[in-house]
Structure formats: C-alpha cells, structure tokens
Design an enzyme around this catalytic site. Sequence first.
Site, mmCIF file in Angstrom:
data_model
loop_
_atom_site.group_PDB
_atom_site.id
_atom_site.type_symbol
_atom_site.label_atom_id
_atom_site.label_comp_id
_atom_site.label_asym_id
_atom_site.label_seq_id
_atom_site.Cartn_x
_atom_site.Cartn_y
_atom_site.Cartn_z
ATOM 1 N N HIS A 30 83.767 -61.713 106.426
ATOM 2 C CA HIS A 30 83.704 -60.701 107.386
ATOM 3 C C HIS A 30 84.683 -59.668 107.369
ATOM 4 O O HIS A 30 84.299 -58.639 107.605
ATOM 5 C CB HIS A 30 83.413 -61.310 108.842
ATOM 6 C CG HIS A 30 82.371 -62.280 109.112
ATOM 7 N ND1 HIS A 30 82.575 -63.586 109.224
ATOM 8 C CD2 HIS A 30 80.940 -61.950 109.295
ATOM 9 C CE1 HIS A 30 81.314 -64.145 109.496
ATOM 10 N NE2 HIS A 30 80.561 -63.416 109.316
ATOM 11 N N SER B 79 81.076 -68.925 104.553
ATOM 12 C CA SER B 79 80.164 -68.922 105.782
ATOM 13 C C SER B 79 80.215 -69.367 106.861
ATOM 14 O O SER B 79 81.180 -70.374 106.878
ATOM 15 C CB SER B 79 78.838 -69.748 105.094
ATOM 16 O OG SER B 79 77.691 -69.901 105.919
ATOM 17 N N SER B 80 79.891 -68.663 107.907
ATOM 18 C CA SER B 80 80.360 -69.270 109.448
ATOM 19 C C SER B 80 79.805 -70.717 109.162
ATOM 20 O O SER B 80 80.160 -71.775 110.127
ATOM 21 C CB SER B 80 79.644 -68.432 110.426
ATOM 22 O OG SER B 80 79.894 -67.341 110.129
ATOM 23 N N ARG B 81 78.655 -71.307 108.608
ATOM 24 C CA ARG B 81 78.149 -72.494 108.708
ATOM 25 C C ARG B 81 79.137 -73.724 108.175
ATOM 26 O O ARG B 81 79.082 -74.697 108.519
ATOM 27 C CB ARG B 81 76.701 -72.400 108.126
ATOM 28 C CG ARG B 81 75.607 -71.869 108.959
ATOM 29 C CD ARG B 81 74.389 -72.423 108.288
ATOM 30 N NE ARG B 81 73.241 -72.038 109.376
ATOM 31 C CZ ARG B 81 72.653 -70.783 109.622
ATOM 32 N NH1 ARG B 81 73.065 -69.840 108.527
ATOM 33 N NH2 ARG B 81 71.857 -70.581 110.350
ATOM 34 N N ASP C 273 73.791 -63.251 101.682
ATOM 35 C CA ASP C 273 72.570 -63.242 102.209
ATOM 36 C C ASP C 273 71.698 -62.053 101.708
ATOM 37 O O ASP C 273 71.362 -61.058 102.224
ATOM 38 C CB ASP C 273 72.676 -62.768 103.870
ATOM 39 C CG ASP C 273 73.233 -63.860 104.532
ATOM 40 O OD1 ASP C 273 72.732 -65.122 104.725
ATOM 41 O OD2 ASP C 273 74.408 -63.669 105.122
ATOM 42 N N LEU D 71 83.965 -65.771 112.669
ATOM 43 C CA LEU D 71 84.250 -64.907 111.589
ATOM 44 C C LEU D 71 85.332 -65.523 110.759
ATOM 45 O O LEU D 71 85.900 -66.346 110.799
ATOM 46 C CB LEU D 71 85.164 -63.507 112.234
ATOM 47 C CG LEU D 71 84.052 -62.874 113.289
ATOM 48 C CD1 LEU D 71 84.867 -61.736 113.669
ATOM 49 C CD2 LEU D 71 82.527 -62.478 112.587
ATOM 50 N N HIS D 72 84.886 -65.230 109.413
ATOM 51 C CA HIS D 72 85.909 -65.578 108.327
ATOM 52 C C HIS D 72 86.322 -64.429 107.202
ATOM 53 O O HIS D 72 85.810 -63.192 107.656
ATOM 54 C CB HIS D 72 85.230 -66.682 107.489
ATOM 55 C CG HIS D 72 83.824 -66.236 107.164
ATOM 56 N ND1 HIS D 72 83.540 -65.291 106.098
ATOM 57 C CD2 HIS D 72 82.511 -66.729 107.665
ATOM 58 C CE1 HIS D 72 82.133 -65.142 106.025
ATOM 59 N NE2 HIS D 72 81.569 -66.053 106.950
ATOM 60 N N GLY E 106 76.979 -58.626 103.687
ATOM 61 C CA GLY E 106 77.520 -59.204 102.759
ATOM 62 C C GLY E 106 76.197 -59.773 101.689
ATOM 63 O O GLY E 106 74.856 -59.863 102.092
HETATM 64 O O1 PAF Z 1 73.934 -61.956 108.717
HETATM 65 C C1 PAF Z 1 74.140 -62.113 109.741
HETATM 66 O O2 PAF Z 1 75.145 -62.561 110.334
HETATM 67 C C2 PAF Z 1 73.028 -61.787 110.549
HETATM 68 O O3 PAF Z 1 71.746 -62.043 110.200
HETATM 69 C C3 PAF Z 1 73.120 -60.382 111.214
HETATM 70 C C4 PAF Z 1 72.662 -59.447 110.346
HETATM 71 C C5 PAF Z 1 74.363 -60.015 112.106
HETATM 72 C C6 PAF Z 1 71.623 -60.163 112.271
HETATM 73 O O4 PAF Z 1 72.047 -60.990 113.513
#
Ligand code: PAF
Length: 279
Positions: A37, A184-186, A149, A33-34, A146
């Site tokens: 989120h 982004s988590s990435r 995406d 989480l960041h 968010g």
């Molecule tokens: O956006 C995300 O982190 C994922 O696609 C989600 C909505 C939690 C579904 O796994």
Amino acid sequence: MLVIQTLDELKDVLFRVKSSGKSVGFVPTMGALHDGHLSLLQRAKKENTAVVCSIFVNPVQFNNAADYTQYPRTLEKDIDYISEVADIVFAPSQEEIFPTVPTEKYHFGILESVMEGAYRPNHFNGVAIIVKRLFDWIMPDKAYFGEKDYQQLVIIKELVRELNLPVEIIGCPIVRESNGLAMSSRNKRLSPEELQIAPNIYRILQGSLSQMHLSVEGMKKYVVDEIGKISAFKLEYFEIANAETLQPVASLDEANSIIGCIALYLGSVRLIDNIMIKK
Ligand code: PAF
C-alpha cells in the site's frame, strides 16, 4: 494529515483541495496496510499534489462471512503508518457508506466469469459498487491499484472505460517480502509456521517459467504438482490467461501478454498471487 469519517466533511475538504487547483491521487484500501500500500501511496504522492487514502473493509465484496469478520482491522496503526505520505485519510463507518443495502449491479462479462469471479460469486460487483462510489465522492485525477489483484485491476479499468469516468487508473507492481511472498493484508492472519510455507507460492510460480518450453498444459501440471507436494496448501486454481482478456490460453502464442494466476488456501487463509509469463 487529515482523518475524515463522514461524507459531508470529505466533500467539504475535497472542494477546497480542488478549488486550490491541486491534483488528487487516490489509493483505495481495506486497511491492514503494508509496504505494498505504501508503494501505491508513494507513487500517488510523486504524481499528484494531494493524496487521499480510503480505509474501509467493504462488506459487499466478501462472499464469505467468516472472511469478512476475520479480515484484519488495524485503523490506528494504519493511520500512523501512512501519516507522512497521505494528506487525507477517509475512514468511514459502514452506515456512512451504505445507509441502505446497495442495489447497483455491474456486469463485466467474460472478465468476471473466470478465476476470482468464478470462485467468489458477486465479488467484483461488490468491488465495483464501492470503487464507483468512492470515485464519485473523491473525484480523483488518478487512482492506484496493485497488480497482485490483477483481475480486479483489469475490471476497474473496464468500469472506468465503460462508464467513461474521468480518472486514470494506474496499475503498480506487486511488492514482495525478501523471501518472495507477495505482501497482502491477509498475511497478517498466517501463523508463524504458515509464514514459513507461504513463500513457496512464488517459488513455484517462478519455477513454472523454467517450464515454458513445455505446453501450457505442462506448465499448469508443474504448478499443480508442486503445490500438491505441500500438504498445507489447498489449490483453488492456477490459470494461464491472456493478460488483457483474462481468458485461458491453450498456447503461449495465443496472446501478446500472458499471465499465470493462482489462488489457494493456506490453512483458513485464502491467498492469491500471479506472475507475468509474457509481456
Ligand atoms: O483491493 C482492495 O483492497 C479492495 O478490493 C478495494 C479496491 C479497496 C475495494 O474495497
């Protein structure tokens, strides 16, 4: 804050929450989480009397096994990070969510034949499977996603519309680092050198706005050329699309709202971002 791992406990707790007349705001996540989120959770807290956050790295939405295994997992830290803002964290095991291989099939037609859907076969089916199950179990009044995406957000709205699910979907603005990099988590997988390069994505997207006097093709060429100048980037796509139907446009007059969406690799990490060109 309550941390729950099983469906039985989740149902019990939510029954009590709902019976006491509380409204439930829900933020589904895959953890790591960041502040992006956090902004969703804060909005949920403002608009509801109970906030549920799920943390589950959903295997069925990954079309690349390495991406799934390398996805950052930081559960203890995540729980600490959101303890002030979430009331319930649902962090189940894979067996709890998928005791058997899921067989549901969701189809989103033209919404999923482009961009992420084209490059990540079956991705949106996997997203829809988990989101629909979570909605069924949690029965939120509102759920927060968010805009980073963006295609996912449009597809979740379509899922809710098609199945007439009793939940309001709220899209929330992208949260960026001060250098413009979309959170982004990435990003946690980027090396220090890559973290210096990554902000160029948004710089170039913003630069494309100054090319609006050109044709859509001209704007696309600008982004492709600028990304191409940075050898660490490997562009997957940059598309200029109708922000409602997600279909590519040939001219900015073609739709009321138009978005530019990009996906690229920086090293082994796949990043996405977008910019609203016309609202
Ligand atoms: O956006 C995300 O982190 C994922 O696609 C989600 C909505 C939690 C579904 O796994």
